[in-house]
Design an enzyme around this catalytic site. Structure first.
Site, PDB file in Angstrom:
ATOM      1  N   HIS A  82       0.917  -1.203  -0.007  1.00 11.29           N
ATOM      2  CA  HIS A  82      -0.130  -0.065   0.052  1.00 11.29           C
ATOM      3  C   HIS A  82       0.736   1.025   0.006  1.00 11.29           C
ATOM      4  O   HIS A  82       1.611   1.293   0.736  1.00 11.29           O
ATOM      5  CB  HIS A  82      -0.925   0.168   1.405  1.00 11.29           C
ATOM      6  CG  HIS A  82      -1.671   1.214   1.190  1.00 11.29           C
ATOM      7  ND1 HIS A  82      -2.820   1.385   0.483  1.00 11.29           N
ATOM      8  CD2 HIS A  82      -1.567   2.653   1.942  1.00 11.29           C
ATOM      9  CE1 HIS A  82      -3.342   2.535   0.794  1.00 11.29           C
ATOM     10  NE2 HIS A  82      -2.702   3.194   1.521  1.00 11.29           N
ATOM     11  N   ASP A 161     -16.210   2.289   6.969  1.00 13.55           N
ATOM     12  CA  ASP A 161     -14.742   3.158   6.462  1.00 13.55           C
ATOM     13  C   ASP A 161     -15.301   4.022   5.276  1.00 13.55           C
ATOM     14  O   ASP A 161     -14.918   5.078   4.934  1.00 13.55           O
ATOM     15  CB  ASP A 161     -13.535   2.283   5.964  1.00 13.55           C
ATOM     16  CG  ASP A 161     -12.712   2.901   5.324  1.00 13.55           C
ATOM     17  OD1 ASP A 161     -12.153   3.832   6.142  1.00 13.55           O
ATOM     18  OD2 ASP A 161     -12.380   2.954   3.979  1.00 13.55           O
ATOM     19  N   ARG A 168     -14.861  12.351   6.294  1.00 13.36           N
ATOM     20  CA  ARG A 168     -13.627  13.028   6.366  1.00 13.36           C
ATOM     21  C   ARG A 168     -13.209  14.096   5.254  1.00 13.36           C
ATOM     22  O   ARG A 168     -12.753  15.196   5.472  1.00 13.36           O
ATOM     23  CB  ARG A 168     -12.613  11.889   6.571  1.00 13.36           C
ATOM     24  CG  ARG A 168     -12.694  11.521   7.803  1.00 13.36           C
ATOM     25  CD  ARG A 168     -11.821  10.159   8.125  1.00 13.36           C
ATOM     26  NE  ARG A 168     -10.349  10.545   7.834  1.00 13.36           N
ATOM     27  CZ  ARG A 168      -9.732   9.606   7.279  1.00 13.36           C
ATOM     28  NH1 ARG A 168      -9.742   8.410   7.191  1.00 13.36           N
ATOM     29  NH2 ARG A 168      -8.117  10.121   7.239  1.00 13.36           N
ATOM     30  N   SER A 183      -8.367   3.445   8.738  1.00 13.18           N
ATOM     31  CA  SER A 183      -8.877   3.417   7.366  1.00 13.18           C
ATOM     32  C   SER A 183      -8.276   2.515   6.406  1.00 13.18           C
ATOM     33  O   SER A 183      -8.884   1.467   5.664  1.00 13.18           O
ATOM     34  CB  SER A 183      -9.276   4.772   6.484  1.00 13.18           C
ATOM     35  OG  SER A 183      -9.558   4.699   5.404  1.00 13.18           O
ATOM     36  N   LYS A 187      -9.175  -1.967   5.584  1.00 14.39           N
ATOM     37  CA  LYS A 187      -9.486  -2.477   4.025  1.00 14.39           C
ATOM     38  C   LYS A 187      -8.222  -3.507   3.814  1.00 14.39           C
ATOM     39  O   LYS A 187      -8.506  -4.549   3.200  1.00 14.39           O
ATOM     40  CB  LYS A 187      -9.159  -1.114   2.875  1.00 14.39           C
ATOM     41  CG  LYS A 187     -10.345  -0.435   3.062  1.00 14.39           C
ATOM     42  CD  LYS A 187     -10.446   0.746   2.299  1.00 14.39           C
ATOM     43  CE  LYS A 187      -9.521   1.861   3.015  1.00 14.39           C
ATOM     44  NZ  LYS A 187      -9.736   3.187   2.104  1.00 14.39           N
TER      45      LYS A 187
END
Lengths: 446, 446
Positions: A82, A161, A168, A183, A187
């Protein structure tokens, strides 16, 4: 649960229990509390923060509101990467097939362009026919069949989320380390991973430009992974300038196809190799770094990685001919160079304005329902620190109309900063730190 | 205006311009921004505060979103009183007719019960037929005809405040001095006042229990009044115990009728007299305190104040017979005493649990759409510091059913605290401080 009372407690610096976070996440997912109470809670969290136990509880609670990918008993390691996002940040398209080609399963759930940054889903969808909206069931079959699936966050995954994230964005509560970490990890944990490599960007083009904030995020995510039995390793990489030469969806796919054939810009290869080694070592902890590097190099030179990318494209409905012949990818109608108006040294290629220039060309979104033009973007022809002569091409703009080209060239002329002598701010090393549960160390490629 | 950017600026401790506050208020009033963005802004304001100029700009901006009462050129002074709220706090029902009877116009806009506190509108509506939902036009006519109107905040008045107030209640952002001050003053300035007396409660039953917070609110409201050319004087009064003996809507109206005839509990008279003198001196600054006091005493003893209350009730559709004969007011079906279970001294009559006990009896609301029973409530038979013998009646509960009476007596037994020796916490003076633009001084009745 009276949400008003929980808002009040967080507002006053108190903490919520795991049960309370579970109720908050469930209520966010099933719509039983109004957006305005969630918005007030998010601002109170932004103000007061969450402690480690709260961050972990919120993450688990958001995860539990949705479905997950199921890794079969005894299957190969499932590893993902990520990135916190950047401009020209295209490593996912190389890493996923590369790792899958050496026997590591990569269940990669990605996002779309956000703010000034590009998104993996948008890049993939520039391949004609490529679908990223697979169901979790179909993704599981594909993971079993070819070891990789490149998908978006379906409505099945962490619906709490999704709702909190949308709020947000509209309420200026994005840049909170604990909320970002919760968050992302809600995931990533839904992917059924056995390990995660985190690419934490720093520099002016990163969402968290300062190193200490990036390290704080890395440590928080590593702790969240540890709490769920998923080892997380983070590399801190540079985003003070775009990664690679190409910025723009189809242009970046072309650059990734080059990289999968062993070509492409050296900076892109440097960052991708470093991340690939971490992914492989999470999958096979006993393998030495040098051996991991050799395995990955072989996968490129043998064509195995490229072939895996073809398999993924075919499995997800994409036109494999465009992989074999990138001239079949969407191509801009109006292409022209940005020329140096003086001699000098390239002092800066600042990612944020470059990202916004690409949005202005039509290659990104200002609203989630904007349709993007996959063909447009910019190819940089110089690097920060390069000496240039007057009239030398600095970049090539790919636009969708003559007026967009004129506008794009004008913008880029204003963005690319030339000066005299070496760049006053220097440049950040492409890979600077490695963070594990053991702490932070300076990165050294072995 | 991009509200997200304004939220971000306030979140980071910055300030909004007057133009920006005007846009926020207009957007809140016309619904062009979502509740969740307003909620996030409110929490950011709660966190970072507003400076004086911002508070003033927000007040003016909220005021400007609605209509106002128009005071005719050359009319008598228009003076109102606002209390920050309490239990047994019924002075409005006495002050309005009292001041109107001596030639001061009182355009009084009041609220309903909120949290543990009662509301003037609910008390007035216990008089059969009494309507508080007058239009501004009708209120103006009544003010001209009889010098007083007792009305609710119509939808015409400061709609931005209505929306923000409802959000604050649900998002734990009520207790912010600047937001409280802006909310109150946006409504009070809509009354076309020439002066305002503020009754700032302190003690455990006040919304802001601490003296320093109450004084901060007083100073903020005085500054807001000054910025709009409306002199504001504040008295700090006690809310560590109920004011007067009666708590509950019709019961309080009865006590006010007593007071308007010159009877009633001495503490209620003390607070009411102090506020009345301030109101009269704002109307006629050259009048000495002793003369003001005499004028007001005469209005009671002559029956002029009582007669003015009859006129108001008649003008607003109420049954005047119930004013002349309070036995015609709503009466509880089940009435019984709470007896002392030991001998000792009354140590505390804490207003918050008493307020909640009255809500439990059906005399207040937990939701805005609850229907209240005007007849129910409590009459206290003792004061803090009184010595009692076992079996002596401490209070009389007025309930709507035998089971409610049982429950109410049980609750009150638990609330009224008896002990040995003098009350350990003592009691606050009924009127302790006077605040003007000149500063804070200890209050002394002259």
């Amino acid at each position: 649960m009276i949400l008003r009372d929980l808002i009040e407690r967080k507002r006053d610096g108190g903490r919520l229990s795991s049960d309370e976070w579970r109720e908050v996440a469930q209520a966010a997912a099933n719509g039983s509390v109004p957006d305005y109470q969630l918005a007030a809670l998010l601002m109170a969290i932004f103000w007061r923060g969450l402690d480690d136990a709260e961050t972990s509880a919120l993450t688990s609670a958001m995860l539990a509101t949705g479905n997950v990918l199921h890794r079969p008993e005894g299957a190969a390691p499932w590893i993902d990467k990520h990135s916190t996002g950047g401009v020209g940040d295209k490593t996912s398209l190389i890493l996923a097939p590369l790792l899958a080609s050496v026997g590591v399963t990569v269940p990669m759930m990605s996002g779309r362009g956000l703010g000034h940054t590009g998104g993996t889903l948008d890049k993939l969808e520039s391949i004609p026919g490529f679908r990223t909206d697979l169901s979790l069931t179909r993704a599981e079959s594909q993971l079993e069949a070819i070891g990789c699936a490149l998908i978006g966050q379906t409505t099945e995954i962490a619906p709490a989320d999704r709702r909190l994230y949308a709020l947000r964005d509209a309420t200026a509560t994005v840049e909170c380390i604990q909320l970002i970490a919760a968050s992302i990890m809600s995931k990533k944990l839904a992917e059924g991973l056995t390990g995660l490599v985190l690419d934490v960007k720093r520099g002016s083009g990163a969402f968290l430009p300062e190193l200490d904030r990036g390290l704080a995020l890395a440590r928080t995510m590593i702790a969240l992974g540890a709490a769920s039995g998923v080892p997380v390793v983070a590399l801190v990489t540079a985003m003070d300038r775009p990664l690679g030469d190409a910025c723009g969806n189809a242009l970046e796919v072309r650059e990734c196809l080059d990289a999968l054939r062993g070509d492409g810009p050296v900076d892109l290869r440097t960052v991708t190799d470093a991340l690939a080694v971490e992914m492989l070592r999470l999958a096979r902890p006993s393998v030495a770094v040098a051996d991991a590097r050799a395995t990955l190099r072989d996968a490129i030179t043998s064509g195995a990685a490229f072939d895996k990318f073809r398999q993924i494209v075919a499995a997800q409905g994409g036109d494999v001919r465009a992989v074999d012949d990138p001239t079949l990818l969407p191509t801009a109608t109006d292409i022209g160079d940005v020329l140096a108006d003086r001699e000098g040294v390239v002092h800066a290629l600042p990612p944020r304005p470059i990202g916004h220039a690409i949005i202005a060309l039509g290659g990104g979104r200002t609203r989630t329902d904007d349709v993007i033009d996959p063909a447009v973007g910019v190819i940089f022809r110089v690097r920060v620190g390069d000496t240039v002569r007057a009239g030398q091409p600095l970049a090539t703009v790919h636009a969708g109309s003559p007026s967009a080209l004129t506008d794009g060239r004008h913008r880029l002329s204003g963005i690319i900063r030339l000066g005299d002598g070496p760049p006053p701010d220097g440049v950040l090393p492409w890979v600077s730190h490695r963070v594990t549960t053991g702490g932070v160390e300076e990165y050294r490629a072995e």
